[in-house]
Write an enzyme that holds these catalytic residues in place. Structure first.
Site, PDB file in Angstrom:
ATOM      1  N   ASP A 190       1.614  -3.287  -9.885  1.00 41.12           N
ATOM      2  CA  ASP A 190       1.737  -4.001  -8.604  1.00 41.12           C
ATOM      3  C   ASP A 190       2.144  -5.424  -8.906  1.00 41.12           C
ATOM      4  OD1 ASP A 190       1.192  -5.137  -5.898  1.00 41.12           O
ATOM      5  OD2 ASP A 190       0.275  -3.175  -5.577  1.00 41.12           O
ATOM      6  N   THR A 215      -4.199   0.557   6.750  1.00 38.62           N
ATOM      7  CA  THR A 215      -4.029  -0.419   5.667  1.00 38.62           C
ATOM      8  C   THR A 215      -3.404  -1.665   6.305  1.00 38.62           C
ATOM      9  OG1 THR A 215      -1.739   0.198   5.172  1.00 38.62           O
ATOM     10  CG2 THR A 215      -3.460   1.441   4.008  1.00 38.62           C
ATOM     11  N   ASP A 233       8.380  -5.505 -11.178  1.00 38.33           N
ATOM     12  CA  ASP A 233       8.994  -5.288  -9.867  1.00 38.33           C
ATOM     13  C   ASP A 233       9.713  -3.941  -9.941  1.00 38.33           C
ATOM     14  OD1 ASP A 233      10.665  -5.247  -7.670  1.00 38.33           O
ATOM     15  OD2 ASP A 233      11.231  -7.367  -7.855  1.00 38.33           O
ATOM     16  N   LYS A 235      13.111   6.130   3.097  1.00 40.16           N
ATOM     17  CA  LYS A 235      12.143   7.209   2.886  1.00 40.16           C
ATOM     18  C   LYS A 235      12.841   8.573   2.852  1.00 40.16           C
ATOM     19  CE  LYS A 235       8.184   4.959   2.615  1.00 40.16           C
ATOM     20  NZ  LYS A 235       7.607   4.764   1.266  1.00 40.16           N
ATOM     21  N   TYR A 267      13.705   1.367   6.689  1.00 37.73           N
ATOM     22  CA  TYR A 267      12.555   2.063   6.091  1.00 37.73           C
ATOM     23  C   TYR A 267      12.723   3.587   6.238  1.00 37.73           C
ATOM     24  CZ  TYR A 267       7.456   3.009   5.613  1.00 37.73           C
ATOM     25  OH  TYR A 267       6.216   3.470   5.242  1.00 37.73           O
TER      26      TYR A 267
HETATM   27  N1  LIG Z   1      -0.367   3.163   5.646  1.00 39.10           N
HETATM   28  C1  LIG Z   1       0.291   4.134   6.263  1.00 39.10           C
HETATM   29  O1  LIG Z   1      -0.158   4.695   7.311  1.00 39.10           O
HETATM   30  C2  LIG Z   1       1.594   4.620   5.715  1.00 39.10           C
HETATM   31  C3  LIG Z   1       2.348   5.504   6.507  1.00 39.10           C
HETATM   32  C4  LIG Z   1       3.534   6.010   5.998  1.00 39.10           C
HETATM   33  C5  LIG Z   1       3.948   5.665   4.715  1.00 39.10           C
HETATM   34  N2  LIG Z   1       3.216   4.771   3.972  1.00 39.10           N
HETATM   35  C6  LIG Z   1       3.715   4.457   2.635  1.00 39.10           C
HETATM   36  O2  LIG Z   1       2.645   4.551   1.706  1.00 39.10           O
HETATM   37  C7  LIG Z   1       2.797   3.575   0.669  1.00 39.10           C
HETATM   38  C8  LIG Z   1       1.566   2.684   0.586  1.00 39.10           C
HETATM   39  O3  LIG Z   1       1.396   1.989   1.804  1.00 39.10           O
HETATM   40  P1  LIG Z   1       0.129   1.059   2.115  1.00 39.10           P
HETATM   41  O4  LIG Z   1      -0.127   1.234   3.566  1.00 39.10           O
HETATM   42  O5  LIG Z   1      -0.934   1.308   1.122  1.00 39.10           O
HETATM   43  O6  LIG Z   1       0.796  -0.382   1.904  1.00 39.10           O
HETATM   44  P2  LIG Z   1       0.241  -1.738   1.198  1.00 39.10           P
HETATM   45  O7  LIG Z   1       1.096  -2.830   1.710  1.00 39.10           O
HETATM   46  O8  LIG Z   1      -1.236  -1.829   1.400  1.00 39.10           O
HETATM   47  O9  LIG Z   1       0.525  -1.492  -0.358  1.00 39.10           O
HETATM   48  C9  LIG Z   1       1.811  -1.500  -0.892  1.00 39.10           C
HETATM   49  C10 LIG Z   1       1.729  -2.118  -2.279  1.00 39.10           C
HETATM   50  O10 LIG Z   1       3.046  -2.063  -2.877  1.00 39.10           O
HETATM   51  C11 LIG Z   1       3.210  -3.250  -3.649  1.00 39.10           C
HETATM   52  N3  LIG Z   1       4.636  -3.550  -3.841  1.00 39.10           N
HETATM   53  C12 LIG Z   1       5.542  -3.904  -2.895  1.00 39.10           C
HETATM   54  N4  LIG Z   1       6.734  -4.144  -3.455  1.00 39.10           N
HETATM   55  C13 LIG Z   1       6.595  -3.918  -4.784  1.00 39.10           C
HETATM   56  C14 LIG Z   1       7.500  -3.992  -5.882  1.00 39.10           C
HETATM   57  N5  LIG Z   1       8.782  -4.356  -5.705  1.00 39.10           N
HETATM   58  N6  LIG Z   1       7.033  -3.683  -7.116  1.00 39.10           N
HETATM   59  C15 LIG Z   1       5.734  -3.332  -7.311  1.00 39.10           C
HETATM   60  N7  LIG Z   1       4.828  -3.261  -6.292  1.00 39.10           N
HETATM   61  C16 LIG Z   1       5.256  -3.549  -5.046  1.00 39.10           C
HETATM   62  C17 LIG Z   1       2.531  -4.336  -2.795  1.00 39.10           C
HETATM   63  O11 LIG Z   1       2.212  -5.480  -3.579  1.00 39.10           O
HETATM   64  C18 LIG Z   1       1.313  -3.596  -2.254  1.00 39.10           C
HETATM   65  O12 LIG Z   1       0.167  -3.816  -3.061  1.00 39.10           O
HETATM   66  C19 LIG Z   1       4.080   2.826   1.013  1.00 39.10           C
HETATM   67  O13 LIG Z   1       5.175   3.379   0.317  1.00 39.10           O
HETATM   68  C20 LIG Z   1       4.236   3.046   2.494  1.00 39.10           C
HETATM   69  O14 LIG Z   1       5.586   2.917   2.883  1.00 39.10           O
HETATM   70  C21 LIG Z   1       2.056   4.244   4.455  1.00 39.10           C
END
Ligand SMILES: NC(=O)c1ccc[n+]([C@@H]2O[C@H](COP(=O)([O-])OP(=O)(O)OC[C@H]3O[C@@H](n4cnc5c(N)ncnc54)[C@H](O)[C@@H]3O)[C@@H](O)[C@H]2O)c1
Length: 300
Positions: free
Chosen positions: A37, A200, A72, A170, A166
């Protein structure tokens, strides 16, 4: 006995939200985890904190094995180092979970090029980067039960109106996953997608706004813990019979999304005449296009 004893995993975006839950559960089930991360803000425009180090520390304190990585995922070179770190720290690599994500929402008619590029870079290119480097390692080290697990979204499956970048990223990941599923099967690799829902920071703005879901920190059913079970199952050696599929999960449900299928078909013995094709399509397809999709309403 843990469900992932002796296995080694990389979890991108493992410092927060769903990724942190995945990393900690994997470690509790016996896997050694590289927690990646870079501490991105939700739109990816800044970095803040040291979430990878914090989750790594929590895993170690609980008696598990973990190391932190701050690369990254958009960088091809840095993600090569991420795969190398797993092998250097823990001797092998079995599982890559692509969770890292950002959002920069906007309607298609207002979306700036940089909003598009940033979101495609993290989700789609990031997933290509880690999958590509891991596949080289797996091709050179055959005989394992290897796993690619990619976090996608209902936003792409159903078409969220304010997320063209997005949604496209995806669904690009779905195509990438399907290609990996066929290309890497002979090397022992499965590739599947998870479409999660959880409360989240990414969904916190939906609190009090959704008519279908109670987005609130107090709603245990939307806890990130309810996303993790199918991810652990996919990561385990028990899931070798499933590849190229999508699992939707969260809110207490685990669902298998159907494969794309030709639903209705009209045919011609020679070359279509336009009037004939119009007529056949109008009469044969229309009643099949009624959609339970929460976003989409076509005119007519
Ligand atoms: N929360 C939901 O309901 C939901 C729904 C559909 C999809 N998602 C997907 O699930 C995954 C997790 O989502 P979340 O809700 O836990 O989000 P979040 O924002 O809590 O966590 C995402 C993490 O990714 C890290 N990140 C971002 N860019 C980065 C990079 N370039 N390199 C390394 N790390 C990086 C961020 O620092 C963060 O800690 C994501 O891919 C999101 O698109 C989440």
């Amino acid at each position: 006995m843990g469900k992932l004893d002796g296995r080694v995993a990389i979890v991108t975006g493992g410092g927060r939200g769903i990724g942190a839950e995945v990393a900690k559960t994997f470690a509790a089930e016996g896997a050694a985890v590289v927690v990646n991360d870079l501490g991105a803000s939700m739109d990816g425009s800044a970095t803040e904190g040291t979430p990878a180090e914090e989750v790594t520390e929590q895993i170690r304190k609980a008696g598990g094995k973990a190391s932190a990585n701050n690369c990254d995922v958009t960088s091809f070179a840095q993600t090569a180092g991420l795969v190398a770190q797993a092998v250097k720290d823990f001797g092998r690599l079995d599982i890559v979970v692509n969770v890292a994500g950002i959002i920069r929402d906007g309607m298609i008619f207002k979306m700036e090029e940089k909003q598009w590029d940033a979101v495609i870079a993290v989700h789609l290119k990031g997933t290509f980067n880690t999958s590509r480097h891991a596949s080289v390692y797996w091709r050179e080290n055959r005989g394992g039960e290897y796993r690619l697990i990619h976090f996608i979204s209902g936003s792409g499956l159903w078409g969220a109106p304010a997320q063209p970048n997005y949604a496209a990223a995806k669904m690009g990941m779905v195509g990438l996953s399907n290609s990996c599923a066929t290309a890497l099967a002979s090397y022992g690799v499965t590739s599947n997608c998870i479409a999660p829902v959880a409360y989240t920071r990414m969904t916190a703005s939906l609190e009090g706004k959704s008519t279908t879901m109670d987005y609130s920190p107090g709603n245990e059913k939307l806890s990130t813990r309810n996303v993790v079970p199918p991810v652990v199952w996919l990561a385990s050696e028990q899931s070798s019979w499933m590849t190229g599929r999508i699992i939707q999960c969260g809110n207490g449900r685990i669902g298998l999304i159907s494969e794309p299928r030709v639903e209705r078909e009209v045919t011609t013995p020679g070359v279509w005449d336009l009037d004939n094709a119009f007529e056949e399509m109008n009469s044969t397809f229309k009643d099949a296009v009624e959609s339970p999709n929460p976003f989409r309403k076509a005119k007519g």
